[in-house]
Write a protein that holds these residues in place. Structure first.
Motif, PDB file in Angstrom:
ATOM      1  N   LYS A 129     -18.282-117.154 -34.131  1.00 40.59           N
ATOM      2  CA  LYS A 129     -19.181-117.961 -34.998  1.00 40.59           C
ATOM      3  C   LYS A 129     -20.204-118.783 -34.210  1.00 40.59           C
ATOM      4  CE  LYS A 129     -15.022-120.427 -35.203  1.00 40.59           C
ATOM      5  NZ  LYS A 129     -13.781-119.876 -35.600  1.00 40.59           N
ATOM      6  N   LEU A 182     -12.547-123.931 -45.154  1.00 46.09           N
ATOM      7  CA  LEU A 182     -12.853-122.853 -44.214  1.00 46.09           C
ATOM      8  C   LEU A 182     -11.980-122.877 -42.970  1.00 46.09           C
ATOM      9  CD1 LEU A 182     -16.764-122.975 -44.421  1.00 46.09           C
ATOM     10  CD2 LEU A 182     -15.178-121.557 -45.732  1.00 46.09           C
ATOM     11  N   ASN A 183     -11.132-123.891 -42.856  1.00 47.24           N
ATOM     12  CA  ASN A 183     -10.254-123.967 -41.686  1.00 47.24           C
ATOM     13  C   ASN A 183      -8.795-123.907 -42.147  1.00 47.24           C
ATOM     14  OD1 ASN A 183      -8.593-125.997 -39.743  1.00 47.24           O
ATOM     15  ND2 ASN A 183     -10.068-124.803 -38.591  1.00 47.24           N
ATOM     16  N   GLY A 184      -8.132-122.818 -41.775  1.00 50.32           N
ATOM     17  CA  GLY A 184      -6.761-122.582 -42.229  1.00 50.32           C
ATOM     18  C   GLY A 184      -5.782-123.603 -41.678  1.00 50.32           C
ATOM     19  N   THR A 185      -5.967-123.991 -40.438  1.00 46.30           N
ATOM     20  CA  THR A 185      -5.037-124.926 -39.792  1.00 46.30           C
ATOM     21  C   THR A 185      -4.963-126.241 -40.553  1.00 46.30           C
ATOM     22  OG1 THR A 185      -5.532-123.938 -37.658  1.00 46.30           O
ATOM     23  CG2 THR A 185      -4.587-126.149 -37.617  1.00 46.30           C
ATOM     24  N   ILE A 211      -2.260-120.200 -35.762  1.00 44.13           N
ATOM     25  CA  ILE A 211      -3.535-120.275 -36.474  1.00 44.13           C
ATOM     26  C   ILE A 211      -4.438-121.332 -35.854  1.00 44.13           C
ATOM     27  CG2 ILE A 211      -2.968-119.344 -38.740  1.00 44.13           C
ATOM     28  CD1 ILE A 211      -2.601-122.343 -39.588  1.00 44.13           C
ATOM     29  N   ALA A 212      -3.807-122.315 -35.169  1.00 45.76           N
ATOM     30  CA  ALA A 212      -4.609-123.387 -34.570  1.00 45.76           C
ATOM     31  C   ALA A 212      -5.382-122.839 -33.369  1.00 45.76           C
ATOM     32  CB  ALA A 212      -3.687-124.520 -34.142  1.00 45.76           C
ATOM     33  N   GLU A 213      -6.527-123.468 -33.088  1.00 40.95           N
ATOM     34  CA  GLU A 213      -7.275-123.131 -31.877  1.00 40.95           C
ATOM     35  C   GLU A 213      -6.426-123.545 -30.671  1.00 40.95           C
ATOM     36  OE1 GLU A 213     -10.472-121.671 -31.892  1.00 40.95           O
ATOM     37  OE2 GLU A 213     -10.040-121.484 -34.013  1.00 40.95           O
ATOM     38  N   LYS A 228     -18.525-123.234 -38.666  1.00 42.71           N
ATOM     39  CA  LYS A 228     -18.561-122.300 -39.799  1.00 42.71           C
ATOM     40  C   LYS A 228     -19.610-122.709 -40.832  1.00 42.71           C
ATOM     41  CE  LYS A 228     -13.803-120.714 -39.218  1.00 42.71           C
ATOM     42  NZ  LYS A 228     -12.400-121.059 -39.445  1.00 42.71           N
TER      43      LYS A 228
HETATM   44  N1  HSE Z   1      -8.363-122.106 -36.090  1.00 45.43           N
HETATM   45  C1  HSE Z   1      -9.093-121.412 -37.085  1.00 45.43           C
HETATM   46  C2  HSE Z   1      -8.560-121.813 -38.453  1.00 45.43           C
HETATM   47  C3  HSE Z   1      -8.953-119.928 -36.852  1.00 45.43           C
HETATM   48  O1  HSE Z   1      -7.535-122.503 -38.510  1.00 45.43           O
HETATM   49  O2  HSE Z   1      -9.175-121.489 -39.470  1.00 45.43           O
HETATM   50  C4  HSE Z   1      -9.889-119.071 -37.651  1.00 45.43           C
HETATM   51  O3  HSE Z   1     -11.255-119.369 -37.430  1.00 45.43           O
END
Ligand code: HSE
Length: 347
Positions: A129, A182-185, A211-213, A228
């Motif tokens: 992105k 837009l951020n799953g975490t 899922i976290a960065e 995003k």
């Molecule tokens: N860390 C990001 C999230 C991964 O939690 O959405 C997907 O971009």
């Protein structure tokens, strides 16, 4: 008649691996239904070395090396000590797939790789992105100048057709604004807080389920969301913005009483990314903030690591699209869908 598409790839992490597997799973369908055969000619990574062979690299062997050794075998005849820039020059490919690690600070080095590939007359697909958040207009113009396509479907909501939807299906509409989870975490963390878990254990669990960065501050402090929303604004709203211009508020200060307060008010706290213009031709406002969302709002029921986006359009009205608990296959599918967009446009 089957045509061969020669492609090279930067990055071979989880997304690169799953995309390669998907290409192998779809080999027959690609040939019989879409009339193409994929020939990998370069694969360059930061830590595993590179493979280069304009006559074709064995994708199964590359996957096997990754699985067994964790790097490419220096004894492989295709093994090279080269960087991505050199691979782009030497791979003799017509398509560059960019899957390198994101730098949220400036969109590099991905943007430079993309420039190089476009200038060399290659189509480009990216899962990153950063380039769209920082340099979209420039890269889009460069693609046009060189008569190539620059595609990025998977960068927001992993494989959910957002950009395709607007480009192909919502023809004639103007996108007046967007907002989304837009951020799953962070959505997952908010859900855990609602279940009575502590903030710290929720972050640990988000890391455990991958899922976290790598640095979870990128999620919790809103930088992933900022990238995003900028990508969305630049691509869908003709903006020329970047993540530094987003008003960002972290969720790190939220605790159980805030969650309870929202419930009593008839809603939930959600981490919302927004892009809107103040009136016709007005200034673009971008934010990533915890917001109170009432129970009857379509974004309110978005749980777990799911994502959702509301598009405000001038003709089709307000549309919300939801993606339930995406996984790595959905990210890989987004790249695959770009590949099919290319083949459908006669590439
Ligand atoms: N860390 C990001 C999230 C991964 O939690 O959405 C997907 O971009």
């Amino acid at each position: 008649m089957t045509r061969t598409i020669k492609f090279c790839v930067a990055g071979f992490g989880n997304v690169g691996r799953r995309f390669t597997e998907l290409l192998l799973e779809k080999e027959t369908e690609l040939r019989e239904r879409f009339g193409c055969e994929m020939r990998l000619t370069g694969l360059c990574t930061r830590s595993m070395g590179a493979l280069l062979n304009p006559s074709g690299i064995d994708m199964r062997a590359a996957l096997e090396m990754k699985r067994k050794l964790g790097h490419f075998d220096p004894n492989s005849p295709d093994f090279r000590r080269c960087d991505t820039a050199e691979m782009i020059e030497r791979a003799d490919a017509e398509l560059f797939i960019e899957l390198s690690t994101l730098s949220i600070e400036d969109g590099e080095p991905a943007a430079s790789y993309i420039r190089k590939a476009l200038r060399r007359g290659m189509d480009v697909i990216t899962a990153n992105k950063g380039p769209e958040a920082w340099h979209f207009k420039e890269l889009e113009a460069l693609a046009e100048e060189n008569g190539r396509r620059f595609l990025y479907e998977t960068v927001v909501m992993d494989g959910t057709p957002i950009f395709n939807l607007v480009r192909e299906t919502l023809r004639g509409n103007r996108i007046l604004g967007v907002r989304g989870i837009l951020n799953g975490t962070t959505n997952f963390i908010l859900g855990e807080l609602e279940r009575g878990e502590s903030f710290e254990s929720a972050v640990k669990e988000a890391q455990r389920i991958q899922i976290a960065e790598a640095n979870p501050s990128m999620d919790i402090d809103g930088w992933d969301g900022a990238a995003k929303i900028c990508a969305l604004a630049n691509i869908l709203m003709n903006a020329e913005t970047n993540p530094k211009k987003v008003s960002v508020e972290s969720i790190s200060g939220l605790r159980a009483p805030d969650i309870e307060w929202a419930r009593q008010q008839g809603g939930r706290i959600k981490y919302i990314c927004r892009a809107e213009r103040g009136g016709e031709g007005g200034e673009l406002r971008l934010s990533v903030k915890p917001e109170f969302i009432p129970f009857d709002d379509p974004l309110c029921g978005v749980n777990g690591t799911s994502a959702a986006l509301t598009l405000y359009t001038d003709l089709a009205g307000e549309l919300t699209i939801t993606q339930t608990n995406p996984g790595i296959l959905q990210t890989a599918y987004g790249i695959y869908s770009d590949l099919l967009t290319l083949t459908a446009s006669g590439r």
